[in-house]
Scaffold this active site. Structure first.
Site, PDB file in Angstrom:
ATOM      1  N   LYS A  31       0.848  -1.191   0.000  1.00  0.00           N
ATOM      2  CA  LYS A  31       0.000   0.000   0.000  1.00  0.00           C
ATOM      3  C   LYS A  31       0.884   1.242   0.000  1.00  0.00           C
ATOM      4  CE  LYS A  31      -2.106   1.960   3.551  1.00  0.00           C
ATOM      5  NZ  LYS A  31      -1.849   3.404   3.388  1.00  0.00           N
ATOM      6  N   ASP A  58      -3.304   4.386  -2.001  1.00  0.00           N
ATOM      7  CA  ASP A  58      -4.179   4.919  -0.944  1.00  0.00           C
ATOM      8  C   ASP A  58      -4.098   6.445  -0.946  1.00  0.00           C
ATOM      9  OD1 ASP A  58      -5.608   5.336   1.419  1.00  0.00           O
ATOM     10  OD2 ASP A  58      -3.972   4.668   2.718  1.00  0.00           O
ATOM     11  N   LYS A  60      -7.044   8.356  -1.204  1.00  0.00           N
ATOM     12  CA  LYS A  60      -8.314   8.831  -0.603  1.00  0.00           C
ATOM     13  C   LYS A  60      -8.831  10.104  -1.253  1.00  0.00           C
ATOM     14  CE  LYS A  60      -7.278   7.021   4.047  1.00  0.00           C
ATOM     15  NZ  LYS A  60      -5.815   6.859   4.027  1.00  0.00           N
ATOM     16  N   ASP A  63     -13.285  15.138  -3.701  1.00  0.00           N
ATOM     17  CA  ASP A  63     -13.402  16.437  -4.367  1.00  0.00           C
ATOM     18  C   ASP A  63     -14.688  16.412  -5.190  1.00  0.00           C
ATOM     19  OD1 ASP A  63     -12.732  18.966  -5.634  1.00  0.00           O
ATOM     20  OD2 ASP A  63     -10.635  18.513  -5.209  1.00  0.00           O
ATOM     21  N   THR A 116     -10.308   4.739  10.613  1.00  0.00           N
ATOM     22  CA  THR A 116     -10.151   3.904  11.813  1.00  0.00           C
ATOM     23  C   THR A 116      -9.519   4.671  12.978  1.00  0.00           C
ATOM     24  OG1 THR A 116      -8.184   3.050  10.705  1.00  0.00           O
ATOM     25  CG2 THR A 116     -10.100   1.624  10.756  1.00  0.00           C
ATOM     26  N   ARG A 207       2.740   0.072  10.833  1.00  0.00           N
ATOM     27  CA  ARG A 207       3.752   0.170  11.889  1.00  0.00           C
ATOM     28  C   ARG A 207       4.065  -1.113  12.646  1.00  0.00           C
ATOM     29  NH1 ARG A 207       0.960   5.654  13.756  1.00  0.00           N
ATOM     30  NH2 ARG A 207      -0.732   4.463  12.810  1.00  0.00           N
TER      31      ARG A 207
END
Ligand code: C5P
Length: 232
Positions: A31, A58, A60, A63, A116, A207
């Site tokens: 990703k 990714d 996102k 608009d 999230t 992470r």
């Protein structure tokens, strides 16, 4: 099982990103988000794809419909998964879907429901109506109606999304934290095993792997944890 994991390659540059990839097995999904994309651009995304990885871009998008249409067109042929914010509304979602089809092998298009990192308190402070789960449900339905392939949601919301949009509607879940791992800014979290048990199609993990002292071992431990689930 490896292909069900998308590693969040959140690094400031390609040197650091590629150094990590050298330590991890091929077959893992990658990703690429804003941090790396803004530094290295689409050429790097294409390079990773050409190296044989499945790529989730990714970015996102959120608009007006025409702007999102043109943005999706720019990247659709360079990735396997792509996302837009569900709160852009039905016209924007439909425009994104239409643009994503403008290539030989269209990427799966996902709508981000509710990040999230948002919990009930933040939700209420930002004027959210009803519960987060209700908003996820409404937004997932909107994405489904617009013809998208699935949503990004928390692992906890997967059964809800599958129940209303059908089993084939993809659920891609960040907020994955193995037991004992620091949550950081993520709020609606689950362990890798819980996410798979809830029926998630793809797990986005950053992470817990990228910041581990031994990333390959961290990934192996995650794979071991979910291996005996019976769905892989
Ligand atoms: O490091 P961590 O495992 O928290 O990484 C999660 C990744 O998933 C980050 O790259 C983040 O931008 C992304 N993401 C997310 N929540 C969403 C959509 C994407 O955390 N709703």
């Amino acid at each position: 099982m490896l292909e069900r994991i998308y590693l969040a390659l959140d690094f400031p540059n390609k040197t650091q990103a590629e150094n990590l990839l050298k330590k991890l097995p091929q077959g893992l999904g990658i990703k690429i988000g804003l941090e790396l994309f803004l530094k290295e651009g689409l050429d790097f995304v294409k390079k990773i794809k050409a190296a044989g990885y499945n790529v989730f871009l990714d970015l996102k998008f959120h608009d007006i419909p025409n702007t999102v249409f043109q943005a999706v067109k720019q990247v659709a042929d360079s990735c396997d998964l792509l996302n837009v914010h569900a709160i852009g509304g039905i016209e924007m979602l439909k425009a994104a879907k239409e643009a994503s089809l403008n290539t030989v092998k269209p990427p799966k298009l996902l709508g981000v429901t509710v990040l999230t990192s948002i919990n009930a308190k933040t939700w209420s402070l930002m004027g959210g109506q009803g519960t987060i789960a209700e908003a996820v449900e409404k937004r997932a339905l909107l994405c489904h109606e617009a013809g998208l392939d699935g949503v990004v949601a928390s692992p906890l919301e997967v059964p809800l999304v599958k129940a209303i949009c059908g089993e084939k509607f993809l659920t891609v879940v960040p907020g994955i934290r193995p037991k004992g791992e620091v949550q950081g800014d993520q709020k609606r979290v689950a362990t890798p095993k819980e996410a798979i048990a809830k029926g998630a199609d793809y797990l986005v993990i950053g992470r817990p792997i990228t910041r581990a002292s031994d990333p390959a071992r961290a990934l192996e431990a995650i794979l071991r944890e979910i291996k005996d689930d019976g769905r892989n």
